[in-house]
Design an enzyme around this catalytic site. Structure first.
Site, PDB file in Angstrom:
ATOM      1  N   ASP A  98       5.082  34.728  13.705  1.00 15.00           N
ATOM      2  CA  ASP A  98       5.121  35.619  12.542  1.00 15.00           C
ATOM      3  C   ASP A  98       4.156  35.252  11.415  1.00 15.00           C
ATOM      4  O   ASP A  98       4.375  35.605  10.264  1.00 15.00           O
ATOM      5  CB  ASP A  98       6.544  35.632  11.970  1.00 15.00           C
ATOM      6  N   GLU A 120       7.851  34.257  21.209  1.00 12.14           N
ATOM      7  CA  GLU A 120       8.894  34.158  20.175  1.00 12.14           C
ATOM      8  C   GLU A 120       9.101  35.517  19.514  1.00 12.14           C
ATOM      9  O   GLU A 120       9.060  35.677  18.299  1.00 12.14           O
ATOM     10  CB  GLU A 120       8.586  33.071  19.144  1.00 12.14           C
ATOM     11  N   GLU A 134       6.629  36.685   6.654  1.00  6.67           N
ATOM     12  CA  GLU A 134       6.862  36.569   8.094  1.00  6.67           C
ATOM     13  C   GLU A 134       7.675  37.726   8.681  1.00  6.67           C
ATOM     14  O   GLU A 134       7.414  38.171   9.807  1.00  6.67           O
ATOM     15  CB  GLU A 134       7.556  35.242   8.408  1.00  6.67           C
ATOM     16  N   HIS A 210       9.227  24.058   1.878  1.00  7.95           N
ATOM     17  CA  HIS A 210       7.883  24.523   1.550  1.00  7.95           C
ATOM     18  C   HIS A 210       7.716  26.031   1.528  1.00  7.95           C
ATOM     19  O   HIS A 210       6.648  26.527   1.174  1.00  7.95           O
ATOM     20  CB  HIS A 210       6.881  23.967   2.581  1.00  7.95           C
ATOM     21  N   ARG A 212       7.328  29.968   0.870  1.00  8.36           N
ATOM     22  CA  ARG A 212       6.880  30.716  -0.302  1.00  8.36           C
ATOM     23  C   ARG A 212       8.037  31.345  -1.068  1.00  8.36           C
ATOM     24  O   ARG A 212       8.038  31.387  -2.300  1.00  8.36           O
ATOM     25  CB  ARG A 212       5.897  31.827   0.111  1.00  8.36           C
ATOM     26  N   HIS A 243       4.880  18.872   1.838  1.00  8.36           N
ATOM     27  CA  HIS A 243       3.850  19.846   2.202  1.00  8.36           C
ATOM     28  C   HIS A 243       2.658  19.727   1.257  1.00  8.36           C
ATOM     29  O   HIS A 243       2.794  19.335   0.097  1.00  8.36           O
ATOM     30  CB  HIS A 243       4.447  21.255   2.131  1.00  8.36           C
TER      31      HIS A 243
END
Length: 382
Positions: A98, A120, A134, A210, A212, A243
């Site tokens: 994604d 996936e 995603e 991490h 967004r 990250h």
């Protein structure tokens, strides 16, 4: 027999972890010609995975730029793939999951009228803003793809609800295949602090954070909760590979610097992460992949998000949604650190994500789709 040319396309570390064993399986098949293209959406973190698996891409778009935007990633992938697809002329393009690379790779293949396989496939939260971007990426790829390789029955059912029923295969998740390569008994970490931890007598908590959608107040809440957990449980050692995002770096160091049993390390390569996970007590994460990997290693997972596109592990009992608010995160962590029964209940639950044979099933499905195999592949769990 004419070989079928299959191109794998990926660009981030999580994609690479899951696509590398598949690329290697495709290369072993005499009826297939395996070609690998990376966009390098994540340069350094991607390269470490390629090195570990000994994978050498045939094409490298090398698109990464400092503080890159979603638009720049997508546009560079899309235009860069034009040349690659014209030169390589694959019979099938495989994308994973994604990411922006996933969407752009699938769209570029569609523009060139090349069939697309989605590894996936079928993960959904049904919230277009979480995870962002995603959720929309994978839905758009689902509309483009000709072959859909679903890790679980839930993923397959999600596609059926969207009237996607052709070319759907139940394979398990390729990340379980990757663990068979990366986890070893006698492992030495590059970070000295990880070699010095007492994994038998101390409760080592592995943390990743991490995403967004957690930027801003959610991440502030998470880091505050983690600081409290570490200070309230001196018997625990919290390891946080931070990250590279400047937003994440600033928030993590502001909240967690100076706490004796908190260890902020540079990002770990896939082999170190998997071996740390195999030795730790508990995983706390907003990552998607760790929700699949940790249960395979018998580790409870607290998900630092409001929802998950991986509900199978929640249903199985290996994962709990802790959310992004201070109170619930602290409460759930306290319970697992203090209540052996609650811990055992999660640690002993069955992993629903795979048996280490996903790559074989995907390769079999491709061969069958192109008429190079007489029987369809077995389904995961059959």
């Amino acid at each position: 027999m004419n070989k079928i040319k299959v191109m794998t396309v990926f660009g981030t570390r999580p994609e690479a972890i899951k696509m590398a064993p598949l690329a290697m399986e495709l290369a072993r098949r005499p009826e297939l010609e395996a070609v690998c293209c990376v966009t390098a959406q994540h340069r350094e973190m991607l390269d470490s995975v390629l090195d570990i698996f000994g994978l050498r891409p045939d094409f490298d778009l090398n698109i990464m730029q400092p503080r890159q935007t979603l638009s720049s990633i997508t546009s560079k992938c899309l235009t860069g793939m034009d040349r690659v697809l014209e030169e390589a002329a694959p019979d099938l393009v495989l994308v994973h999951g994604d990411t922006s690379t996933t969407f752009a790779g699938a769209l570029a293949a569609f523009y060139h009228k090349i069939p697309v396989g989605h590894v996936e496939a079928g993960l959904r939260t049904y919230d277009k803003w979480s995870p962002y971007p995603e959720e929309i990426n994978r839905k758009l790829v689902g509309s483009i793809a000709d072959l859909h390789f679903c890790p679980t029955t839930t993923n397959r059912e999600n596609l059926v609800r969207e009237n996607i029923t052709g070319g759907v295969f139940l394979t398990g998740n390729t990340v379980i295949d990757a663990l068979q390569t990366t986890v070893v008994k006698d492992f030495t970490f590059a970070e000295a602090v990880l070699n010095n931890l007492d994994y038998v007598n101390q409760k080592v908590i592995l943390l990743t954070c991490h995403r967004r959608e957690n930027y801003g107040q959610p991440m502030e809440n998470i880091m505050s909760a983690l600081a409290h957990i570490a200070q309230a449980h001196p018997e625990a050692e919290l390891v946080y590979p931070v990250h590279l995002s400047p937003v994440v770096q600033e928030c993590a160091h502001r909240h967690l610097d100076g706490i004796a049993n908190v260890h902020l390390t540079p990002p770990l390569d896939v082999r170190e992460m998997h071996n740390l996970m195999a030795r730790c007590y508990l995983v706390m994460t907003d990552s998607g992949g760790l929700q699949e990997e940790a249960p395979a290693l018998g580790k409870p997972v607290l998900v630092l998000r409001k929802e998950t596109e991986r509900p199978e592990a929640v249903a199985a009992g290996t994962v709990k949604l802790a959310g992004v608010d201070y109170g619930p995160i602290v409460e759930l962590a306290d319970r697992l650190l203090c209540d052996p029964g609650a811990y055992a209940e999660m640690a002993h639950a069955v992993n629903p994500y795979g048996d280490g044979q996903a790559c074989r099933r995907i390769a079999d499905a491709i061969a069958w789709h192109f008429g190079l195999r007489k029987t369809p592949p077995e389904s995961f769990g059959a």
